[in-house]
Design a protein around this motif. Structure first.
Motif, PDB file in Angstrom:
ATOM      1  N   PRO A  21      -9.926  24.936 -81.185  1.00  0.00           N
ATOM      2  CA  PRO A  21     -10.314  26.342 -81.020  1.00  0.00           C
ATOM      3  C   PRO A  21      -9.583  27.283 -81.966  1.00  0.00           C
ATOM      4  O   PRO A  21     -10.083  28.378 -82.253  1.00  0.00           O
ATOM      5  N   GLU A  22      -8.433  26.849 -82.467  1.00  0.00           N
ATOM      6  CA  GLU A  22      -7.693  27.691 -83.412  1.00  0.00           C
ATOM      7  C   GLU A  22      -8.468  27.886 -84.712  1.00  0.00           C
ATOM      8  O   GLU A  22      -8.188  28.813 -85.489  1.00  0.00           O
ATOM      9  N   ASN A  23      -9.460  27.029 -84.953  1.00  0.00           N
ATOM     10  CA  ASN A  23     -10.256  27.144 -86.177  1.00  0.00           C
ATOM     11  C   ASN A  23     -11.482  28.048 -86.016  1.00  0.00           C
ATOM     12  O   ASN A  23     -12.243  28.230 -86.964  1.00  0.00           O
ATOM     13  N   ILE A  24     -11.678  28.588 -84.822  1.00  0.00           N
ATOM     14  CA  ILE A  24     -12.797  29.521 -84.631  1.00  0.00           C
ATOM     15  C   ILE A  24     -12.513  30.794 -85.421  1.00  0.00           C
ATOM     16  O   ILE A  24     -11.441  31.383 -85.310  1.00  0.00           O
ATOM     17  N   SER A  25     -13.453  31.212 -86.231  1.00  0.00           N
ATOM     18  CA  SER A  25     -13.243  32.363 -87.117  1.00  0.00           C
ATOM     19  C   SER A  25     -13.122  33.659 -86.305  1.00  0.00           C
ATOM     20  O   SER A  25     -13.579  33.741 -85.166  1.00  0.00           O
ATOM     21  N   GLN A  26     -12.538  34.653 -86.926  1.00  0.00           N
ATOM     22  CA  GLN A  26     -12.420  35.962 -86.278  1.00  0.00           C
ATOM     23  C   GLN A  26     -13.799  36.550 -85.993  1.00  0.00           C
ATOM     24  O   GLN A  26     -14.006  37.222 -84.973  1.00  0.00           O
ATOM     25  N   GLU A  27     -14.745  36.276 -86.878  1.00  0.00           N
ATOM     26  CA  GLU A  27     -16.116  36.769 -86.678  1.00  0.00           C
ATOM     27  C   GLU A  27     -16.724  36.170 -85.410  1.00  0.00           C
ATOM     28  O   GLU A  27     -17.330  36.874 -84.599  1.00  0.00           O
ATOM     29  N   ARG A  28     -16.563  34.849 -85.232  1.00  0.00           N
ATOM     30  CA  ARG A  28     -17.091  34.195 -84.036  1.00  0.00           C
ATOM     31  C   ARG A  28     -16.336  34.644 -82.788  1.00  0.00           C
ATOM     32  O   ARG A  28     -16.934  34.824 -81.728  1.00  0.00           O
ATOM     33  N   ARG A  29     -15.040  34.847 -82.891  1.00  0.00           N
ATOM     34  CA  ARG A  29     -14.256  35.311 -81.737  1.00  0.00           C
ATOM     35  C   ARG A  29     -14.763  36.671 -81.260  1.00  0.00           C
ATOM     36  O   ARG A  29     -14.818  36.935 -80.058  1.00  0.00           O
ATOM     37  N   ALA A  30     -15.127  37.515 -82.216  1.00  0.00           N
ATOM     38  CA  ALA A  30     -15.668  38.830 -81.855  1.00  0.00           C
ATOM     39  C   ALA A  30     -17.004  38.687 -81.127  1.00  0.00           C
ATOM     40  O   ALA A  30     -17.303  39.436 -80.191  1.00  0.00           O
ATOM     41  N   ILE A  31     -17.814  37.697 -81.543  1.00  0.00           N
ATOM     42  CA  ILE A  31     -19.098  37.444 -80.896  1.00  0.00           C
ATOM     43  C   ILE A  31     -18.887  36.915 -79.475  1.00  0.00           C
ATOM     44  O   ILE A  31     -19.639  37.242 -78.551  1.00  0.00           O
ATOM     45  N   GLN A  33     -16.253  37.554 -77.551  1.00  0.00           N
ATOM     46  CA  GLN A  33     -15.444  38.454 -76.720  1.00  0.00           C
ATOM     47  C   GLN A  33     -16.215  39.091 -75.554  1.00  0.00           C
ATOM     48  O   GLN A  33     -15.673  39.189 -74.445  1.00  0.00           O
ATOM     49  N   PRO A  34     -17.470  39.534 -75.740  1.00  0.00           N
ATOM     50  CA  PRO A  34     -18.188  40.119 -74.590  1.00  0.00           C
ATOM     51  C   PRO A  34     -18.341  39.141 -73.419  1.00  0.00           C
ATOM     52  O   PRO A  34     -18.319  39.558 -72.259  1.00  0.00           O
ATOM     53  N   LEU A  35     -18.484  37.847 -73.715  1.00  0.00           N
ATOM     54  CA  LEU A  35     -18.572  36.856 -72.641  1.00  0.00           C
ATOM     55  C   LEU A  35     -17.211  36.704 -71.956  1.00  0.00           C
ATOM     56  O   LEU A  35     -17.141  36.619 -70.715  1.00  0.00           O
ATOM     57  N   ILE A  36     -16.139  36.689 -72.733  1.00  0.00           N
ATOM     58  CA  ILE A  36     -14.791  36.652 -72.157  1.00  0.00           C
ATOM     59  C   ILE A  36     -14.591  37.854 -71.243  1.00  0.00           C
ATOM     60  O   ILE A  36     -14.107  37.721 -70.112  1.00  0.00           O
ATOM     61  N   ASP A  37     -14.989  39.022 -71.712  1.00  0.00           N
ATOM     62  CA  ASP A  37     -14.816  40.256 -70.923  1.00  0.00           C
ATOM     63  C   ASP A  37     -15.605  40.181 -69.616  1.00  0.00           C
ATOM     64  O   ASP A  37     -15.106  40.581 -68.557  1.00  0.00           O
TER      65      ASP A  37
END
Length: 210
Positions: A21-31, A33-37
């Motif tokens: 998971p550390e290789n997940i890009s910042q762009e994908r992490r932003a995508i 984030q709404p599910l995490i929230d």
């Protein structure tokens, strides 16, 4: 990742340990984030969490997402998460999607055959199986209210500007492994997409604070 209290099948545990998971890009992490929230708010409020993964045909990506999300929830000891999948139309769960899950260690059993086969998919011996078959997102088998609609393909995202009953609409799209059907790369590409989906969903649940 924290070890699971639920006894996930060893072959699936082996796959989980291979995630990065550390290789997940910042762009994908932003995508993501709404599910995490969404999950975090529900968890903080001690509410049930219903996730409906939606693609056009409910044949590949939505099923992989549903199965891996339910497995991730169990792995991180969330007992109040219920995962579903559906399409804008019903077709059939593509056999390679079921085979890909089986090769990752899931126990996949065909309950009925025909144009729209029904599969039992288990990640542990002591939980209800996930029932895999193609259906529309608003089918009676799926929740009618109080769920997050997660759009796993761009055509479903553009084709469903409004989803009745959804509390939140979250586009998290994945490339379609269907592009490699009937090629020598088919098995490899289905596994690759399955691993991407699994890694990202395990990352999502790893971010939730209880």
């Amino acid at each position: 990742m924290m070890p699971s209290k639920t006894k996930i099948f060893p072959a699936i545990e082996k796959e989980i340990l291979s995630f990065h998971p550390e290789n997940i890009s910042q762009e994908r992490r932003a995508i993501l984030q709404p599910l995490i929230d969404f999950i975090q708010i529900k968890t903080s409020n001690q509410e049930e969490i219903r996730l409906n993964f939606i693609c056009t045909h409910n044949s590949r990506r939505s099923h992989l997402s549903q199965v891996w999300a339910q497995t991730a929830a169990s792995y991180f000891n969330f007992s109040n998460v219920f995962c579903y999948s559906g399409g804008t139309e019903a077709t059939a769960m593509f056999p390679m999607a079921a085979q890909t899950l089986a090769k990752s260690g899931f126990k996949v059993k065909t309950l009925s055959e025909g144009k729209n086969p029904v599969y039992s998919i288990k990640y542990t011996d002591n939980e209800h199986p996930i029932i895999g078959f193609s259906k529309t997102y608003d089918d009676d088998f799926n929740p009618q209210a109080e769920f997050a609609a997660i759009l796993t393909c761009s055509s479903a995202d553009s084709g469903c500007p409004f989803i009745a009953g959804a509390e939140k609409r979250i586009p998290i799209t994945f490339e379609d492994p269907k592009a490699f059907d009937n090629t020598t790369q088919q098995e490899e590409k289905y596994h690759e997409r399955s691993m991407q989906i699994a890694t990202e969903l395990f990352y999502v649940f790893s971010q939730i604070k209880k």
